[in-house]
Design a protein around this motif. Structure first.
Motif, PDB file in Angstrom:
ATOM      1  N   ARG A  38     -10.498  28.087  40.387  1.00 39.38           N
ATOM      2  CA  ARG A  38      -9.667  29.091  41.045  1.00 39.38           C
ATOM      3  C   ARG A  38     -10.413  29.695  42.249  1.00 39.38           C
ATOM      4  O   ARG A  38     -11.610  29.977  42.146  1.00 39.38           O
ATOM      5  CB  ARG A  38      -9.336  30.188  40.031  1.00 39.38           C
ATOM      6  N   ALA A  50      -5.229  34.854  49.534  1.00 35.33           N
ATOM      7  CA  ALA A  50      -4.721  33.704  48.784  1.00 35.33           C
ATOM      8  C   ALA A  50      -5.399  33.658  47.432  1.00 35.33           C
ATOM      9  O   ALA A  50      -6.509  34.176  47.264  1.00 35.33           O
ATOM     10  CB  ALA A  50      -5.003  32.416  49.552  1.00 35.33           C
ATOM     11  N   ASP A  51      -4.719  33.061  46.466  1.00 32.97           N
ATOM     12  CA  ASP A  51      -5.252  32.905  45.116  1.00 32.97           C
ATOM     13  C   ASP A  51      -4.736  31.557  44.641  1.00 32.97           C
ATOM     14  O   ASP A  51      -3.571  31.415  44.307  1.00 32.97           O
ATOM     15  CB  ASP A  51      -4.719  34.048  44.237  1.00 32.97           C
ATOM     16  N   LYS A  52      -5.598  30.527  44.684  1.00 32.00           N
ATOM     17  CA  LYS A  52      -5.118  29.182  44.384  1.00 32.00           C
ATOM     18  C   LYS A  52      -6.230  28.330  43.803  1.00 32.00           C
ATOM     19  O   LYS A  52      -7.357  28.805  43.634  1.00 32.00           O
ATOM     20  CB  LYS A  52      -4.559  28.543  45.649  1.00 32.00           C
ATOM     21  N   ASN A  53      -5.912  27.053  43.517  1.00 30.70           N
ATOM     22  CA  ASN A  53      -6.939  26.159  43.014  1.00 30.70           C
ATOM     23  C   ASN A  53      -7.730  25.548  44.178  1.00 30.70           C
ATOM     24  O   ASN A  53      -7.140  25.195  45.197  1.00 30.70           O
ATOM     25  CB  ASN A  53      -6.300  25.054  42.175  1.00 30.70           C
ATOM     26  N   ASN A  89      -6.806  22.565  46.279  1.00 27.96           N
ATOM     27  CA  ASN A  89      -5.812  22.706  47.347  1.00 27.96           C
ATOM     28  C   ASN A  89      -6.307  23.603  48.473  1.00 27.96           C
ATOM     29  O   ASN A  89      -5.526  24.100  49.269  1.00 27.96           O
ATOM     30  CB  ASN A  89      -4.518  23.319  46.790  1.00 27.96           C
ATOM     31  N   PHE A  90      -7.598  23.831  48.502  1.00 27.06           N
ATOM     32  CA  PHE A  90      -8.136  24.766  49.472  1.00 27.06           C
ATOM     33  C   PHE A  90      -8.820  23.975  50.577  1.00 27.06           C
ATOM     34  O   PHE A  90      -9.688  23.147  50.328  1.00 27.06           O
ATOM     35  CB  PHE A  90      -9.146  25.687  48.787  1.00 27.06           C
ATOM     36  N   ASP A 145      -6.724  26.657  55.340  1.00 26.71           N
ATOM     37  CA  ASP A 145      -6.669  28.011  54.779  1.00 26.71           C
ATOM     38  C   ASP A 145      -7.567  28.948  55.577  1.00 26.71           C
ATOM     39  O   ASP A 145      -7.233  30.106  55.793  1.00 26.71           O
ATOM     40  CB  ASP A 145      -7.144  27.994  53.320  1.00 26.71           C
TER      41      ASP A 145
END
Ligand code: ADP
Length: 245
Positions: free
Chosen positions: A206, A217-220, A223-224, A228
């Motif tokens: 995360r 943003a708050d993602k895996n 996918n970064f 970004d």
């Protein structure tokens, strides 16, 4: 558990370092916190260990309400957390062993326990043979491992590592990540503050991105990407343009 609810933090000089941040990190999670320089990452870390206080909002960390904690309870909170600072903060006049033991002494641990735990954690970080060395006699990577042993020695629930791969070579940074993953497998929450995009993408954990004091943003991590980072600078430009109007 760590829970920010509408947390803002303004420094005494009026700098708005964090602005209405809400996020939750559950026990046992592994998260990266990223964002450009000046985004608010250090401030967020300082709030977690109560080195700074929130200006408004609600902040809960490992069962403590930091928006209203009394100062006498802060050492108790800090016992639940192990922090590896970017500059390590080792005492140059103490040996490696003493540096780690000191972290236990300040929380009132019994000497029998200290004698058991310090060698164990020096072994965990592969530094048993340097017990009697002084920090000035160590390489950057070795100093960092002492800082890790010290962060782990009181058996905290949460480990925070500030730019752990910032000052070490690739091989060493892999070793540090392995160590952090192992610690996470033991059930501890691990928070890694980093600029290192390659690291974030490789470990696919995360990622919480802070920009301009806000949760961006708050993602895996899988996918970064560079987009970004670019998106963050474009948004900032838009903010700046807005300010000029
Ligand atoms: P990061 O760690 O992401 O680089 P910081 O949390 O250090 O960001 O800084 C966030 C903002 O707060 C910046 O605008 C910075 O200039 C400001 N700031 C940081 N520390 C202080 C301080 N002690 N006093 C006033 N402003 C500060």
């Amino acid at each position: 558990m760590i829970k920010f609810e509408n947390v803002s933090m303004v420094y005494a000089n009026g700098n708005h370092a964090l602005n209405d941040v809400s996020l939750q990190i559950d026990d046992g999670e592994f998260v990266f916190i990223t964002g450009r320089s000046g985004a608010g990452k250090t401030t967020l870390t300082k709030l977690l260990i109560c080195e700074e206080r929130v200006s408004s909002g609600r902040l809960e960390v490992n069962g403590f309400r930091l928006d209203k904690i009394r100062s006498w309870r802060i050492p108790k909170l800090r016992r639940t957390m192990g922090v590896v600072f970017q500059d390590f903060k080792l005492f140059d006049k103490m040996t490696v062993y003493e540096n780690v033991a000191f972290a236990m002494r300040v929380v009132g641990a019994k000497s029998k326990l200290i004698k058991k735990r310090v060698p164990f954690f020096l072994d965990v970080v592969g530094l048993s043979h340097k017990s009697n060395s002084f920090p000035t006699e160590l390489s950057g990577g070795e100093k960092q491992r002492v800082a890790f042993a010290r962060a782990l020695v009181n058996n905290p629930d949460t480990i925070i590592a500030d730019e752990p791969t910032g000052n070490v070579d690739i091989e060493m940074s892999e070793g540090i990540m392995e160590l952090l993953l192992r610690v996470n497998k033991l059930g501890k929450t691990v928070i890694v503050v980093t600029h290192d995009l390659a690291l974030i993408r490789e470990y696919k954990k995360r990622v919480i991105q802070i920009e301009n004091g806000k949760l961006f943003a708050d993602k895996n991590g899988a996918n970064f990407g560079i987009d970004d980072v670019k998106a963050a600078s474009i948004e900032e430009k838009e903010d700046e343009l807005e300010d000029l109007k």
